[in-house]
Design a protein around this motif. Structure first.
Motif, PDB file in Angstrom:
ATOM      1  N   GLY A  77       0.815  -1.212   0.000  1.00 39.90           N
ATOM      2  CA  GLY A  77       0.000   0.000   0.000  1.00 39.90           C
ATOM      3  C   GLY A  77       0.844   1.256   0.000  1.00 39.90           C
ATOM      4  N   THR A  78       1.892   1.250   0.830  1.00 40.98           N
ATOM      5  CA  THR A  78       2.779   2.418   0.902  1.00 40.98           C
ATOM      6  C   THR A  78       3.500   2.650  -0.412  1.00 40.98           C
ATOM      7  OG1 THR A  78       3.110   1.996   3.261  1.00 40.98           O
ATOM      8  CG2 THR A  78       4.688   3.450   2.175  1.00 40.98           C
ATOM      9  N   GLU A  79       3.953   1.545  -1.049  1.00 41.76           N
ATOM     10  CA  GLU A  79       4.656   1.676  -2.320  1.00 41.76           C
ATOM     11  C   GLU A  79       3.735   2.242  -3.388  1.00 41.76           C
ATOM     12  OE1 GLU A  79       7.795   1.477  -5.012  1.00 41.76           O
ATOM     13  OE2 GLU A  79       7.737   1.342  -2.825  1.00 41.76           O
ATOM     14  N   GLY A  80       2.461   1.775  -3.375  1.00 41.61           N
ATOM     15  CA  GLY A  80       1.508   2.321  -4.333  1.00 41.61           C
ATOM     16  C   GLY A  80       1.294   3.810  -4.133  1.00 41.61           C
ATOM     17  N   GLU A  81       1.117   4.204  -2.870  1.00 40.80           N
ATOM     18  CA  GLU A  81       0.931   5.632  -2.582  1.00 40.80           C
ATOM     19  C   GLU A  81       2.178   6.428  -2.934  1.00 40.80           C
ATOM     20  OE1 GLU A  81      -1.831   7.096  -1.680  1.00 40.80           O
ATOM     21  OE2 GLU A  81      -2.879   5.173  -1.758  1.00 40.80           O
ATOM     22  N   ARG A  82       3.348   5.820  -2.689  1.00 41.52           N
ATOM     23  CA  ARG A  82       4.595   6.521  -3.007  1.00 41.52           C
ATOM     24  C   ARG A  82       4.729   6.744  -4.509  1.00 41.52           C
ATOM     25  NH1 ARG A  82       9.381   5.936  -4.928  1.00 41.52           N
ATOM     26  NH2 ARG A  82       8.991   3.779  -5.503  1.00 41.52           N
ATOM     27  N   ARG A  83       4.351   5.721  -5.280  1.00 41.77           N
ATOM     28  CA  ARG A  83       4.423   5.874  -6.732  1.00 41.77           C
ATOM     29  C   ARG A  83       3.443   6.934  -7.231  1.00 41.77           C
ATOM     30  NH1 ARG A  83       4.822  -0.466  -8.752  1.00 41.77           N
ATOM     31  NH2 ARG A  83       6.934  -0.860  -7.939  1.00 41.77           N
ATOM     32  N   LYS A  84       2.243   6.923  -6.633  1.00 43.13           N
ATOM     33  CA  LYS A  84       1.277   7.952  -7.018  1.00 43.13           C
ATOM     34  C   LYS A  84       1.822   9.339  -6.704  1.00 43.13           C
ATOM     35  CE  LYS A  84      -2.807   5.034  -6.257  1.00 43.13           C
ATOM     36  NZ  LYS A  84      -4.016   4.855  -5.420  1.00 43.13           N
ATOM     37  N   LEU A  85       2.355   9.487  -5.490  1.00 39.66           N
ATOM     38  CA  LEU A  85       2.908  10.783  -5.090  1.00 39.66           C
ATOM     39  C   LEU A  85       4.085  11.172  -5.968  1.00 39.66           C
ATOM     40  CD1 LEU A  85       2.999  13.165  -3.138  1.00 39.66           C
ATOM     41  CD2 LEU A  85       4.420  11.785  -1.617  1.00 39.66           C
ATOM     42  N   SER A  86       4.953  10.172  -6.287  1.00 34.38           N
ATOM     43  CA  SER A  86       6.111  10.459  -7.136  1.00 34.38           C
ATOM     44  C   SER A  86       5.663  10.902  -8.521  1.00 34.38           C
ATOM     45  CB  SER A  86       6.997   9.211  -7.237  1.00 34.38           C
ATOM     46  OG  SER A  86       8.096   9.448  -8.081  1.00 34.38           O
ATOM     47  N   SER A  87       4.616  10.227  -9.057  1.00 31.98           N
ATOM     48  CA  SER A  87       4.103  10.615 -10.377  1.00 31.98           C
ATOM     49  C   SER A  87       3.515  12.014 -10.342  1.00 31.98           C
ATOM     50  CB  SER A  87       3.045   9.609 -10.838  1.00 31.98           C
ATOM     51  OG  SER A  87       3.596   8.321 -10.975  1.00 31.98           O
ATOM     52  N   VAL A  88       2.754  12.307  -9.279  1.00 30.80           N
ATOM     53  CA  VAL A  88       2.150  13.631  -9.145  1.00 30.80           C
ATOM     54  C   VAL A  88       3.233  14.702  -9.086  1.00 30.80           C
ATOM     55  CG1 VAL A  88       0.806  15.125  -7.637  1.00 30.80           C
ATOM     56  CG2 VAL A  88       0.010  12.805  -8.097  1.00 30.80           C
ATOM     57  N   LEU A  89       4.259  14.454  -8.246  1.00 26.69           N
ATOM     58  CA  LEU A  89       5.322  15.449  -8.094  1.00 26.69           C
ATOM     59  C   LEU A  89       6.131  15.601  -9.377  1.00 26.69           C
ATOM     60  CD1 LEU A  89       6.644  14.607  -4.502  1.00 26.69           C
ATOM     61  CD2 LEU A  89       5.230  16.533  -5.184  1.00 26.69           C
ATOM     62  N   SER A  90       6.338  14.458 -10.102  1.00 21.63           N
ATOM     63  CA  SER A  90       7.152  14.520 -11.314  1.00 21.63           C
ATOM     64  C   SER A  90       6.456  15.294 -12.416  1.00 21.63           C
ATOM     65  CB  SER A  90       7.480  13.098 -11.784  1.00 21.63           C
ATOM     66  OG  SER A  90       8.242  12.413 -10.818  1.00 21.63           O
ATOM     67  N   TYR A  91       5.123  15.119 -12.545  1.00 18.41           N
ATOM     68  CA  TYR A  91       4.408  15.748 -13.645  1.00 18.41           C
ATOM     69  C   TYR A  91       3.793  17.096 -13.271  1.00 18.41           C
ATOM     70  CZ  TYR A  91       4.997  11.414 -16.211  1.00 18.41           C
ATOM     71  OH  TYR A  91       5.536  10.343 -16.855  1.00 18.41           O
TER      72      TYR A  91
END
Length: 610
Positions: free
Chosen positions: A260-274
């Motif tokens: 769950g944390t990894e999924g949220e981290r990827r979402k956050l990373s994608s949001v921050l990257s784009y």
């Protein structure tokens, strides 16, 4: 992870503790056992000899109190016989002496080699003490010749309550200590065997405890690396088995939480990257812990160098603000990083990260690049001010002249025509200004379209030059540097005519009497360069980049006098860009100015029109 040392291993510690406990217990038992055994053996040895000495003393008393006749043996002879019988069959007794009380004379000795001592006074202190104190005196000594331990005993000889002598005895007690040494060796050997067996059993026992713990350690190390698929083997249903089951359950829960944390981290990373906005996160002390790529680009820093750096230092606010000020900041901050060469402005909004209890965990800063917005706002304000100024001047002039006419100047045949001519001129000037503004407005709209067609640009250029050459009022010479062959370009003739008209009109306005205006076309691989140069006063270097701005004039007084609106080159620029080209200026003060623009050109189409 660092490997655990051999002596730090819980397995070794368990075995060592187990063995040491057994060793300590056996040593305590051994010390007590040896001490008691030694005491018992010594007591038995001394008691056995003391009993024999008491029996000897009884016989000696009889002989010493016996009345002797002339034909009877002497006391010394009888004592010698008694001592000889006493010494027979006992190898532990080295020597027995009988001493008379009053003269301390040795009456007899059991050792045949010391018969010369009979009749001599004894010098042994223990003998004197035993007779004086009327009690036994004993001690253990080391024999000088052999180095063995001997037991010395002095017992008083009593007749009734009177001490009549003493028996001095020397016995070998070394045998007792030899027996103790043998017993100690046996005990040490038994202890070593017991410890070896205990250590072996301890190792086997420790394995039953440490094996599950070692498995859990391997599982914990695997979990630290992100591997949650491994399970701990359950060896039993005891406390350690229960711990292993719980550990496996914990692993499953951590795997689910980590997913769950990894999924949220990827979402956050994608949001921050784009995100187009820059985002910076800090810890509770104001040190940067996260920065996305847009923020790094805005601040012109690398992500690796700014981590752990204070945010007030990163944003260059350390002279005006502290981290506590940013935590309390409700409005956005304007960060002006402009230089003389370039304008650059950011807006920073801050949001505090805190728990439900109010404890501050950190700060989020969101950066927006508002340079273009500020530039547009500044241009809008300048545009409104320029339009207002351009309209106010002719309107003020017209009002003054109209008021004069209304006051009766219309009746003056000389003044009235001049006033009306000025009013007409200013009206035309406002009409030109409004038309130019409408033209710019159309070009700014999204639905603006060009009506393009293929034209021979050399002929097209010549026609415009001819038209302006015939209508020019200044004494200015036209010079053409145009190619003889046809150059076909796809353009909107009306719009391109306006571009060239605006550029050439400017050249004529600023050309001095007798000056020259030069026209040229140059072919490049994928474009043509069209240029118009004059011999006017030129443009200062610091102003040359601004001449395409709306309402910009280098010499405002002269331009307004010549009837310019300050929008000609701005309109030319917009039209050239609409054709896919670019426009620029080169100038040298006192020598003139050259305006050039490019248009897309394809050489392959040349033969089709030739």
């Amino acid at each position: 992870m660092k490997k655990v040392g051999f002596f730090r291993s819980i397995h070794v510690k368990f075995v060592l503790i187990y063995v040491l406990l057994i060793l300590v217990a056996m040593q305590i038992i051994g010390v007590y056992f040896v001490k008691q055994l030694e005491q018992t053996l010594r007591t038995n040895f001394q008691t056995s000899i003391k009993q024999r000495v008491d029996l000897l003393a009884y016989n000696v008393v009889e002989e010493m109190e016996k009345e002797r006749k002339a034909e009877d043996p002497t006391l010394e002879e009888d004592l010698k016989k008694i001592l000889k019988d006493f010494d027979v069959g006992d190898s532990d007794i080295t020597e027995v002496q009988v001493i008379e009380n009053r003269s301390l004379k040795i009456l007899g000795t059991s050792q045949s080699s010391n018969q010369g001592l009979v009749g001599q006074r004894t010098t042994v202190l223990q003998v004197k003490q035993s007779m004086v104190l009327e009690e036994d005196q004993s001690s253990i000594k080391i024999e000088q010749k052999t180095g063995h331990r001997i037991w010395v005993l002095s017992t008083p000889i009593k007749s009734g309550k009177k001490v009549i002598g003493a028996i001095y005895l020397v016995a070998k007690i070394e045998n007792v200590f030899e027996q103790m040494k043998t017993i100690n060796n046996i005990f040490a050997t038994g202890t070593a065997i017991a410890l070896s067996i205990t250590a072996l059993l301890g190792i086997l026992l420790a394995q039953t405890i440490t094996r599950p713990i070692a498995d859990m350690k391997k599982q914990a190390m695997a979990m630290a690396k992100g591997n949650f698929s491994r399970k701990v083997k359950v060896y039993g249903q005891d406390e350690i088995g229960t711990l292993a089951i719980t550990f496996n359950h914990l692993t499953k829960k951590l795997q689910e939480a980590q997913a769950g944390t990894e999924g949220e981290r990827r979402k956050l990373s994608s949001v921050l990257s784009y995100m187009t906005d820059g985002v910076i996160a800090t810890d509770r002390k104001g040190r940067v812990i996260l920065i996305n790529d847009p923020a790094a680009e805005m601040l012109d820093v690398s992500r690796e160098t700014v981590l752990s750096q204070p945010i007030v230092e990163l944003l260059d606010l350390d002279d005006t603000n502290t981290f506590e000020d940013l935590l309390e900041e409700k409005d956005s901050l304007i960060l002006d990083y402009s230089t003389k060469a370039e304008r650059y402005i950011l807006r920073a909004n801050f949001s505090v990260i805190q728990k439900e209890t109010g404890f501050v965990n950190g700060l989020i800063a969101v950066l927006h690049d508002i340079t273009e917005q500020e530039k547009i706002d500044a241009e809008r304000r300048e545009f409104v001010a320029n339009v207002s100024h351009e309209l106010r001047t002719p309107l003020t002039t017209m009002r003054s002249y109209l008021e004069a006419l209304a006051d009766g100047a219309w009746q003056d045949s000389e003044i009235a025509p001049n006033f009306l001519e000025v009013t007409r001129t200013e009206t035309e000037r406002m009409i030109r200004l409004v038309n130019d503004l409408l033209q710019l407005s159309k070009m700014d709209s999204t639905d603006y379209k060009l009506t393009k067609e293929w034209v021979n640009f050399v002929d097209f250029y010549n026609n415009i030059i001819d038209r302006l050459e015939m209508s020019k009022e200044q004494n200015v010479t036209f010079k053409r540097k145009l190619p003889k062959q046809a150059i076909f370009v796809e353009v909107d003739e009306d719009k391109m005519t306006q571009v060239l008209y605006n550029i050439i009109s400017n050249a004529l306005k600023y050309s001095p009497e007798g000056g020259q205006v030069t026209f040229s076309i140059k072919e490049k691989e994928d474009k043509i360069i069209v240029s118009v140069s004059d011999q006017g006063v030129g443009i200062p270097k610091e102003n040359i980049g601004k001449i395409f701005d709306r309402f910009y004039r280098v010499d405002k007084a002269r331009t307004r006098k010549l009837g310019g609106t300050g929008l000609g080159l701005a309109i030319a620029q917009e039209m050239v860009k609409a054709h896919g080209g670019s426009i620029w200026a080169t100038s040298e003060e006192g020598k003139g100015t050259k305006i050039s623009f490019s248009l897309p050109y394809e050489r392959s189409e040349e033969d089709e029109w030739s």
